[in-house]
Design a protein around this motif. Structure first.
Motif, PDB file in Angstrom:
ATOM      1  N   GLU A  77      10.329   4.566  -1.348  1.00  0.00           N
ATOM      2  CA  GLU A  77      11.130   5.811  -1.271  1.00  0.00           C
ATOM      3  C   GLU A  77      11.097   6.278   0.150  1.00  0.00           C
ATOM      4  OE1 GLU A  77      10.232   8.489  -4.221  1.00  0.00           O
ATOM      5  OE2 GLU A  77      10.282   7.093  -6.039  1.00  0.00           O
ATOM      6  N   ASN A  78      10.224   6.204   0.971  1.00  0.00           N
ATOM      7  CA  ASN A  78      10.198   6.711   2.303  1.00  0.00           C
ATOM      8  C   ASN A  78       9.775   5.680   3.134  1.00  0.00           C
ATOM      9  OD1 ASN A  78      10.261   8.254   4.678  1.00  0.00           O
ATOM     10  ND2 ASN A  78      10.564  10.133   3.179  1.00  0.00           N
ATOM     11  N   GLU A  79      10.145   5.217   4.331  1.00  0.00           N
ATOM     12  CA  GLU A  79       9.699   4.160   5.154  1.00  0.00           C
ATOM     13  C   GLU A  79       8.578   4.889   5.881  1.00  0.00           C
ATOM     14  OE1 GLU A  79      13.179   4.286   8.718  1.00  0.00           O
ATOM     15  OE2 GLU A  79      12.594   2.472   7.333  1.00  0.00           O
ATOM     16  N   ARG A  80       8.631   6.338   6.126  1.00  0.00           N
ATOM     17  CA  ARG A  80       7.584   6.675   7.070  1.00  0.00           C
ATOM     18  C   ARG A  80       6.284   6.527   6.283  1.00  0.00           C
ATOM     19  NH1 ARG A  80       6.335  12.379   6.063  1.00  0.00           N
ATOM     20  NH2 ARG A  80       7.205  13.186   4.181  1.00  0.00           N
ATOM     21  N   TYR A  81       6.106   6.325   5.328  1.00  0.00           N
ATOM     22  CA  TYR A  81       4.777   6.038   4.553  1.00  0.00           C
ATOM     23  C   TYR A  81       4.458   4.678   4.690  1.00  0.00           C
ATOM     24  CZ  TYR A  81       5.261  10.673   2.482  1.00  0.00           C
ATOM     25  OH  TYR A  81       5.330  12.123   2.227  1.00  0.00           O
ATOM     26  N   THR A  82       5.090   3.764   5.177  1.00  0.00           N
ATOM     27  CA  THR A  82       4.780   2.421   5.468  1.00  0.00           C
ATOM     28  C   THR A  82       3.377   2.045   5.828  1.00  0.00           C
ATOM     29  OG1 THR A  82       6.930   1.663   5.667  1.00  0.00           O
ATOM     30  CG2 THR A  82       5.737   0.113   6.169  1.00  0.00           C
ATOM     31  N   PRO A  83       2.631   1.579   5.045  1.00  0.00           N
ATOM     32  CA  PRO A  83       1.280   1.245   5.507  1.00  0.00           C
ATOM     33  C   PRO A  83       0.993   0.344   6.549  1.00  0.00           C
ATOM     34  CG  PRO A  83       1.633   0.059   3.535  1.00  0.00           C
ATOM     35  CD  PRO A  83       2.743   0.838   3.653  1.00  0.00           C
ATOM     36  N   SER A  84       0.044   0.532   7.571  1.00  0.00           N
ATOM     37  CA  SER A  84      -0.296  -0.288   8.770  1.00  0.00           C
ATOM     38  C   SER A  84      -0.711  -1.840   8.307  1.00  0.00           C
ATOM     39  CB  SER A  84      -1.453   0.266   9.497  1.00  0.00           C
ATOM     40  OG  SER A  84      -2.099  -0.665  10.350  1.00  0.00           O
ATOM     41  N   GLU A  85      -0.242  -2.872   9.135  1.00  0.00           N
ATOM     42  CA  GLU A  85      -0.460  -4.079   8.684  1.00  0.00           C
ATOM     43  C   GLU A  85      -2.061  -4.401   8.683  1.00  0.00           C
ATOM     44  OE1 GLU A  85       1.492  -6.560   7.399  1.00  0.00           O
ATOM     45  OE2 GLU A  85       3.181  -5.461   7.399  1.00  0.00           O
ATOM     46  N   ARG A  86      -2.604  -3.695   9.579  1.00  0.00           N
ATOM     47  CA  ARG A  86      -4.132  -3.920   9.836  1.00  0.00           C
ATOM     48  C   ARG A  86      -4.681  -3.315   8.600  1.00  0.00           C
ATOM     49  NH1 ARG A  86      -6.158  -5.668  14.762  1.00  0.00           N
ATOM     50  NH2 ARG A  86      -8.128  -5.927  13.505  1.00  0.00           N
ATOM     51  N   LEU A  87      -4.220  -2.164   8.202  1.00  0.00           N
ATOM     52  CA  LEU A  87      -4.758  -1.238   6.943  1.00  0.00           C
ATOM     53  C   LEU A  87      -4.705  -2.178   5.821  1.00  0.00           C
ATOM     54  CD1 LEU A  87      -5.897   1.013   5.254  1.00  0.00           C
ATOM     55  CD2 LEU A  87      -3.612   2.031   5.342  1.00  0.00           C
ATOM     56  N   LEU A  88      -3.293  -2.806   5.443  1.00  0.00           N
ATOM     57  CA  LEU A  88      -3.248  -3.580   4.457  1.00  0.00           C
ATOM     58  C   LEU A  88      -4.047  -5.024   4.584  1.00  0.00           C
ATOM     59  CD1 LEU A  88       0.579  -3.622   4.169  1.00  0.00           C
ATOM     60  CD2 LEU A  88      -0.935  -2.662   2.621  1.00  0.00           C
ATOM     61  N   GLU A  89      -4.282  -5.526   5.588  1.00  0.00           N
ATOM     62  CA  GLU A  89      -5.250  -6.585   5.653  1.00  0.00           C
ATOM     63  C   GLU A  89      -6.627  -6.317   5.532  1.00  0.00           C
ATOM     64  OE1 GLU A  89      -5.061  -7.984   9.937  1.00  0.00           O
ATOM     65  OE2 GLU A  89      -2.858  -8.780   9.609  1.00  0.00           O
ATOM     66  N   ALA A  90      -7.215  -5.057   5.927  1.00  0.00           N
ATOM     67  CA  ALA A  90      -8.358  -4.512   5.578  1.00  0.00           C
ATOM     68  C   ALA A  90      -8.636  -4.223   4.182  1.00  0.00           C
ATOM     69  CB  ALA A  90      -8.693  -3.430   6.583  1.00  0.00           C
ATOM     70  N   ALA A  91      -7.664  -3.719   3.290  1.00  0.00           N
ATOM     71  CA  ALA A  91      -7.609  -3.289   2.149  1.00  0.00           C
ATOM     72  C   ALA A  91      -7.632  -4.788   1.045  1.00  0.00           C
ATOM     73  CB  ALA A  91      -6.586  -2.441   1.688  1.00  0.00           C
ATOM     74  N   LYS A  92      -7.010  -5.835   1.532  1.00  0.00           N
ATOM     75  CA  LYS A  92      -6.857  -6.953   0.966  1.00  0.00           C
ATOM     76  C   LYS A  92      -8.189  -7.808   0.836  1.00  0.00           C
ATOM     77  CE  LYS A  92      -3.890 -11.117   0.307  1.00  0.00           C
ATOM     78  NZ  LYS A  92      -2.921 -11.898   0.855  1.00  0.00           N
ATOM     79  N   SER A  93      -8.787  -7.882   2.293  1.00  0.00           N
ATOM     80  CA  SER A  93      -9.863  -8.462   2.407  1.00  0.00           C
ATOM     81  C   SER A  93     -11.311  -7.737   2.182  1.00  0.00           C
ATOM     82  CB  SER A  93     -10.129  -8.971   3.750  1.00  0.00           C
ATOM     83  OG  SER A  93     -10.280  -7.665   4.552  1.00  0.00           O
ATOM     84  N   LEU A  94     -11.046  -6.403   1.722  1.00  0.00           N
ATOM     85  CA  LEU A  94     -12.290  -5.328   1.415  1.00  0.00           C
ATOM     86  C   LEU A  94     -13.114  -5.342   2.548  1.00  0.00           C
ATOM     87  CD1 LEU A  94     -12.726  -5.601  -2.405  1.00  0.00           C
ATOM     88  CD2 LEU A  94     -11.500  -3.930  -1.192  1.00  0.00           C
ATOM     89  N   LYS A  95     -12.869  -5.569   3.945  1.00  0.00           N
ATOM     90  CA  LYS A  95     -13.614  -5.439   4.947  1.00  0.00           C
ATOM     91  C   LYS A  95     -13.450  -4.372   5.829  1.00  0.00           C
ATOM     92  CE  LYS A  95     -14.332 -10.849   5.265  1.00  0.00           C
ATOM     93  NZ  LYS A  95     -14.237 -11.889   6.069  1.00  0.00           N
ATOM     94  N   TYR A  96     -14.247  -4.074   6.528  1.00  0.00           N
ATOM     95  CA  TYR A  96     -14.209  -2.727   7.261  1.00  0.00           C
ATOM     96  C   TYR A  96     -15.003  -3.136   8.693  1.00  0.00           C
ATOM     97  CZ  TYR A  96     -13.926   2.045   8.632  1.00  0.00           C
ATOM     98  OH  TYR A  96     -13.594   3.480   9.218  1.00  0.00           O
TER      99      TYR A  96
END
Length: 225
Positions: free
Chosen positions: A205-224
């Motif tokens: 609904e609001n592009e200012r909340y678009t998640p960081s690509e690196r955050l998405l990658e970390a969340a998907k891989s469950l690696k930190y």
């Protein structure tokens, strides 16, 4: 006053010792309602909660948005049923539960953030509990989680741009805002999948909340890292 808390056996957090389940849930439940006369009973499933029909309040801090769990929880109504549904709205859930922001760091706050369509019931309940609350709109993230997710997202963007390290960003946030944790620490404790999930919903609904690509990658891989 009898409280019932139930936690699932699965864990999708990054490190098992950081799972927001079982003992951590009971710890958070005591933070939610610390009065010594409140009796807390921990159970692992909703069906086990049904074995305590004399409970005056049911709380699911390990809520997951799946049909079977929601249907089981609906069987506890009309007693108050509070669920840790930060992203899902009551309209989406389809039952008159009460939403609470149960993310780590929020249960300990002096004012609980709630979404409910039974304000009179909640007012009576919280008066008995001796706790303060604020009813907020039925939107994804409510208020507190939306703000925190945004802060965490901005921290990831800052790190992506190599402005600073994660450790330095965490330290700066704690010193500058007096937050108990920095954005990377808080994101890890909550679960990056939850942060990314909320941001993804808000970003539609609001592009200012678009998640960081690196955050998405970390969340998907469950690696930190």
């Amino acid at each position: 006053m009898l409280k019932v808390n139930f936690a699932a056996n699965n864990c999708n957090q990054i490190h098992d010792d950081r799972c927001y389940l079982r003992d951590r849930n009971k710890e958070s439940l005591r933070a939610l309602y610390p009065a010594p006369n409140n009796q807390l009973i921990g159970v692992k499933t909703v069906d086990q909660a049904k074995g305590h029909p004399d409970a005056e309040l049911y709380i699911d801090l390990d809520f997951t948005n799946d049909t079977a769990r929601i249907l089981s929880l609906s069987g506890l109504l009309p007693k108050p049923v509070i669920v840790n549904a930060v992203t899902e709205t009551l309209e989406q859930l389809g039952y008159p539960f009460t939403r609470i922001n149960g993310w780590p760091g929020f249960p300990e706050r002096s004012v609980h953030e709630l979404v409910t369509n039974k304000p009179d019931q909640i007012k009576e309940l919280y008066t008995q509990l001796g706790r303060e609350y604020q009813i907020v709109p039925d939107t994804p993230g409510m208020i507190g989680a939306r703000i925190l997710a945004t802060i965490i997202n901005e921290a990831w963007y800052t790190w992506e741009e190599e402005v600073s390290t994660k450790e330095e960003i965490d330290t700066a946030m704690k010193l500058g805002t007096n937050y108990p944790m920095g954005p990377f620490e808080w994101g890890q404790r909550i679960g990056l999948d939850k942060i990314a999930g909320l941001l993804t919903v808000l970003g539609r609904e609001n592009e200012r909340y678009t998640p960081s690509e690196r955050l998405l990658e970390a969340a998907k891989s469950l690696k930190y890292d």
